[in-house]
Write a protein that holds these residues in place. Structure first.
Motif, mmCIF file in Angstrom:
data_model
loop_
_atom_site.group_PDB
_atom_site.id
_atom_site.type_symbol
_atom_site.label_atom_id
_atom_site.label_comp_id
_atom_site.label_asym_id
_atom_site.label_seq_id
_atom_site.Cartn_x
_atom_site.Cartn_y
_atom_site.Cartn_z
ATOM 1 N N GLN A 37 39.995 37.047 49.174
ATOM 2 C CA GLN A 37 41.200 37.773 48.405
ATOM 3 C C GLN A 37 40.176 38.750 47.705
ATOM 4 O O GLN A 37 40.347 38.919 46.873
ATOM 5 N N GLY A 38 39.243 38.182 46.671
ATOM 6 C CA GLY A 38 38.142 39.187 45.691
ATOM 7 C C GLY A 38 38.291 38.564 44.253
ATOM 8 O O GLY A 38 38.493 39.129 43.035
ATOM 9 N N LEU A 39 39.111 37.500 44.456
ATOM 10 C CA LEU A 39 39.856 37.726 42.853
ATOM 11 C C LEU A 39 39.044 36.206 41.819
ATOM 12 O O LEU A 39 37.892 36.208 42.477
ATOM 13 N N PRO A 40 38.988 37.243 40.560
ATOM 14 C CA PRO A 40 37.860 36.032 39.445
ATOM 15 C C PRO A 40 38.384 34.747 39.574
ATOM 16 O O PRO A 40 39.034 34.209 39.585
ATOM 17 N N ILE A 41 37.252 33.999 39.723
ATOM 18 C CA ILE A 41 37.343 32.594 38.714
ATOM 19 C C ILE A 41 35.364 32.940 37.631
ATOM 20 O O ILE A 41 35.177 33.760 37.792
ATOM 21 N N PRO A 42 35.922 31.664 37.246
ATOM 22 C CA PRO A 42 34.734 31.285 35.909
ATOM 23 C C PRO A 42 33.876 30.664 36.986
ATOM 24 O O PRO A 42 33.671 30.777 37.855
ATOM 25 N N GLU A 43 32.733 31.304 36.053
ATOM 26 C CA GLU A 43 31.363 30.999 36.832
ATOM 27 C C GLU A 43 31.052 30.113 36.740
ATOM 28 O O GLU A 43 30.421 29.360 38.319
ATOM 29 N N ASP A 44 31.463 28.852 35.893
ATOM 30 C CA ASP A 44 31.836 27.441 36.237
ATOM 31 C C ASP A 44 31.759 26.916 37.076
ATOM 32 O O ASP A 44 31.172 26.182 37.924
ATOM 33 N N LEU A 45 32.694 27.475 37.478
ATOM 34 C CA LEU A 45 33.659 26.444 38.683
ATOM 35 C C LEU A 45 32.309 26.685 40.203
ATOM 36 O O LEU A 45 32.399 26.444 40.844
ATOM 37 N N ALA A 46 32.732 28.827 40.337
ATOM 38 C CA ALA A 46 31.482 28.903 41.282
ATOM 39 C C ALA A 46 29.838 27.703 41.019
ATOM 40 O O ALA A 46 29.482 28.031 42.734
ATOM 41 N N ARG A 47 29.798 28.096 40.472
ATOM 42 C CA ARG A 47 28.421 27.013 40.493
ATOM 43 C C ARG A 47 28.868 25.650 40.888
ATOM 44 O O ARG A 47 27.870 25.252 41.760
ATOM 45 N N GLU A 48 30.063 25.231 40.104
ATOM 46 C CA GLU A 48 29.543 24.191 40.155
ATOM 47 C C GLU A 48 30.559 23.654 42.381
ATOM 48 O O GLU A 48 29.302 22.832 42.717
ATOM 49 N N GLY A 49 30.933 24.254 42.898
ATOM 50 C CA GLY A 49 30.777 24.469 43.588
ATOM 51 C C GLY A 49 30.231 25.032 44.882
ATOM 52 O O GLY A 49 29.470 24.518 46.006
ATOM 53 N N ALA A 50 28.617 25.798 44.092
ATOM 54 C CA ALA A 50 28.173 25.813 45.276
ATOM 55 C C ALA A 50 26.822 24.517 45.575
ATOM 56 O O ALA A 50 26.597 24.196 46.591
ATOM 57 N N GLU A 51 27.045 24.052 44.127
ATOM 58 C CA GLU A 51 26.084 22.556 43.788
ATOM 59 C C GLU A 51 26.374 21.851 44.854
ATOM 60 O O GLU A 51 25.238 20.843 44.793
ATOM 61 N N LEU A 52 27.427 22.132 44.879
ATOM 62 C CA LEU A 52 27.966 20.639 45.574
ATOM 63 C C LEU A 52 28.613 21.302 47.004
ATOM 64 O O LEU A 52 28.804 20.397 47.699
ATOM 65 N N GLY A 53 28.127 21.849 47.915
ATOM 66 C CA GLY A 53 27.712 22.449 49.164
ATOM 67 C C GLY A 53 28.779 23.242 49.452
ATOM 68 O O GLY A 53 28.672 23.513 50.807
ATOM 69 N N ASN A 54 29.336 23.921 49.075
ATOM 70 C CA ASN A 54 30.041 25.004 49.388
ATOM 71 C C ASN A 54 29.592 26.156 49.793
ATOM 72 O O ASN A 54 29.088 27.136 48.698
ATOM 73 N N VAL A 55 29.312 26.432 51.204
ATOM 74 C CA VAL A 55 28.711 27.955 51.400
ATOM 75 C C VAL A 55 29.648 28.840 50.722
ATOM 76 O O VAL A 55 28.343 30.256 50.567
ATOM 77 N N GLU A 56 30.714 28.888 51.195
ATOM 78 C CA GLU A 56 31.684 30.337 49.712
ATOM 79 C C GLU A 56 31.203 30.219 48.550
ATOM 80 O O GLU A 56 30.693 31.594 48.384
ATOM 81 N N ALA A 57 30.839 29.146 48.533
ATOM 82 C CA ALA A 57 30.605 29.446 46.582
ATOM 83 C C ALA A 57 29.581 30.065 46.480
ATOM 84 O O ALA A 57 29.052 30.493 45.308
ATOM 85 N N MET A 58 28.731 29.520 47.471
ATOM 86 C CA MET A 58 26.762 29.961 47.185
ATOM 87 C C MET A 58 27.129 31.812 46.956
ATOM 88 O O MET A 58 26.300 32.345 46.234
ATOM 89 N N THR A 59 27.381 31.916 48.365
ATOM 90 C CA THR A 59 28.252 33.686 48.156
ATOM 91 C C THR A 59 28.382 33.700 47.082
ATOM 92 O O THR A 59 27.509 34.867 46.061
#
Length: 448
Positions: A37-59
Motif C-alpha cells: 500500500q506504500g504506507l510509511p514505516i520506520p527504517e530500522d523496522l524495514a532493516r530488521e525484517g530484511a535481515e530476518l529474511g522477509n523478501v518484501e522487507a528487503m525490497t
C-alpha cells in the motif's frame, strides 16, 4: 522510487500502527502494508525484517536506502529480493538502470516481469522503446547506401514519431483512459497539465475529478486551495473532502471548528479521523477532552499517540500528569519528548531544570526550541539571559519573538499542485487494490 520512511510529524494519516481487532500491528504486517500500500514505516523496522529474511522487507528497505542516496547498499538488498523472486525488486532495479541510461540492462530486469502479464513492466518496456526511438532520432544519421539491385524495397508502416517529452507522451496515453471519467485518471491528467503550465486544461481536469466525489481526489484539490488562499479560505473544499471520508481532511475540519469554538462538531470530526488511525487527531482529541475535564479519556488518546511514536502525545501526557499532581511522571514524559526533539517539551523540561537551579541545562533546551521558532522558548531564554546579566543577547531573543509570525505568502496566479511522485504514491493504493485505471495512471506517471 517512492519514499517509505515514516516521518515524525507529516503525512501520517495512512499509518495506523494497528492490526486486526485493534491490536498493535506486527512487524510483518507493517512491512506488508508498506510493500502493498506504500504506507510509511520506520527504517530500522524495514532493516530488521530484511535481515530476518522477509523478501518484501528487503525490497522496502532497498527502496528506502535508494531514496536517501545509499545506492550501493540499496542495490545489494534489491538484488537479494529479486533473486528470491520479488517482481517489485526487479522493477526498481530496472528503473535505476533506465534512469542511468543503460536501456539494455533495464530491459533485462523489466522483461521477465512483463512476461508474467505485469502491466507496469509492459509499460516500462514501451517507455524503453520510446527512449530508444528518441535516441535514434537525435543521433547522427548513417551514411546513405545505394540499394542493392537484387533487394526489393521494404514495404510497411512508417515508424512512429517519438514524443517531444515524457510528460507529453504520458498525457496522450492517459487520454485513452478518460472514457469512463475515472477520477484518478482526471487527477493525474490535471497534475501533468499543471506541471507543463497548461492551466486551462489542468483546471478542466480538476473540475472533472472534483465532480467524482472521490475522497482522495477531493483531499488533493482541497490542499491546492489551501496553498492558494489559506486554510480558512479553503474551508469549503476541506469540508467536502472530510464529509467524503478522508481522514486528514476530517482532522483539519476538527481543528478549524475547534478554533471557532464549535467543540461538539470538532469532536465528531476528530473521532472520525482517530477511528481511521490519524495520529494528530489522537492528540487533538486528547486536548479537547482534557479541557472538558475528562482526564481519563484524554490520557487514553495521548497514549495511543505515544504508541504510534508521536512526541506531542508524550508532551501532552506530561502536562496531564502535572495537572494530576504526578510531577515525577510529568517530568519523565517531558524528558522523553524533549530528547525526541519536541519543542513544547523542550520548553517544559527546561522549566523543570531552571526550577532546580540548572540554568545551563535550561538554556540549552530553550535555545534548541528557540532556534526552531518557539515563541515561549525565546521569551524564557531572554528572561534567563537577562537574569544572568547578558542583556544584549536577551534583547535580541526578545525582539525575535515579534518576527516569529510567518509572513503572508504572496498571491499567485495558480495554486501549488502535488508533485508527480506524490500523486504516484497516492495512486499506488487503488492500483494495488486492482483499479485498472489507477494502475494505468500510475504506470505512466512513474514513467515521467
Amino acid at each position: 522510487m517512492s519514499a517509505w520512511w515514516k516521518r515524525r510529524r507529516e503525512g501520517r494519516g495512512g499509518t495506523t500502527g494497528r492490526g486486526a481487532g485493534g491490536r498493535p500491528a506486527t512487524r510483518d504486517e507493517l512491512i506488508s502494508a508498506a510493500y502493498h500500500q506504500g504506507l510509511p514505516i520506520p527504517e530500522d523496522l524495514a532493516r530488521e525484517g530484511a535481515e530476518l529474511g522477509n523478501v518484501e522487507a528487503m525490497t522496502v528497505y532497498g527502496i528506502g536506502l535508494g531514496n536517501r542516496g545509499a545506492m550501493a547498499e540499496a542495490e545489494s538488498w534489491l538484488q537479494r529480493a529479486r533473486a528470491a523472486g520479488d517482481p517489485m525488486a526487479s522493477m526498481v532495479l530496472g528503473t535505476i538502470r533506465m534512469d542511468g541510461g543503460d536501456l539494455d540492462d533495464a530491459e533485462r530486469y523489466f522483461r521477465p516481469v512483463a512476461d508474467t502479464g505485469n502491466a507496469m513492466a509492459r509499460q516500462a518496456l514501451e517507455e524503453l522503446r520510446a527512449l530508444r526511438a528518441a535516441a535514434a532520432r537525435t543521433s547522427p544519421p548513417e551514411p546513405a547506401q545505394p540499394p542493392r539491385p537484387t533487394q526489393a524495397p521494404t514495404v510497411g508502416p512508417a515508424p512512429a514519431t517519438p514524443p517531444e517529452s515524457a510528460v507529453e507522451w504520458a498525457a496522450r496515453q492517459l487520454m485513452l483512459h478518460l472514457d469512463d471519467g475515472h477520477p484518478h485518471v482526471h487527477m493525474a491528467m490535471a497534475v501533468l497539465e499543471a506541471h507543463e503550465g497548461h492551466w486551462g486544461k489542468a483546471r478542466a481536469h480538476f473540475a472533472a475529478a472534483l465532480d467524482s466525489g472521490d475522497s482522495d481526489v477531493l483531499f488533493w484539490i482541497s490542499q491546492m486551495h489551501v496553498a492558494e488562499v489559506g486554510l480558512e479560505g479553503a474551508r469549503e473544499h476541506v469540508q467536502r473532502a472530510a464529509d467524503a471520508g478522508h481522514p486528514v481532511a476530517r482532522h483539519t475540519m476538527g481543528a478549524l471548528l475547534a478554533e471557532t469554538g464549535d467543540v461538539e462538531r470538532a469532536e465528531r470530526y476528530y473521532r472520525l479521523a482517530a477511528d481511521a488511525g490519524h495520529v494528530d487527531s489522537y492528540v487533538n482529541l486528547g486536548v479537547l477532552l482534557r479541557r472538558r475535564g475528562d482526564l481519563d479519556g484524554a490520557e487514553s488518546y495521548y497514549r495511543k499517540a505515544i504508541e504510534a511514536g508521536d512526541t506531542a502525545g508524550m508532551n501532552n501526557l506530561g502536562n496531564l500528569l502535572r495537572q494530576r499532581g504526578d510531577m515525577d511522571g510529568a517530568e519523565r514524559w517531558w524528558r522523553d519528548a524533549a530528547d525526541a526533539g519536541n519543542t513544547d517539551a523542550l520548553v517544559s523540561y527546561g522549566a523543570v531544570l531552571s526550577s532546580r537551579g540548572d540554568w545551563d541545562g535550561a538554556e540549552r533546551l530553550w535555545r534548541r526550541a528557540g532556534a526552531e521558532g518557539h515563541a515561549a522558548a525565546k521569551i524564557n531564554l531572554a528572561e534567563a539571559l537577562m537574569r544572568r546579566g547578558r542583556a544584549e543577547e536577551a534583547d535580541r531573543w526578545a525582539r525575535s519573538v515579534a518576527g516569529s509570525a510567518d509572513p503572508t505568502p504572496p498571491a499567485t496566479a495558480h495554486p501549488d499542485v502535488p508533485d508527480l511522485a506524490a500523486v504516484a504514491d497516492w495512486l499506488s493504493v487503488p492500483a494495488r487494490a486492482g483499479d485498472a485505471d489507477a494502475q494505468a495512471a500510475l504506470d505512466l506517471l512513474d514513467g515521467t
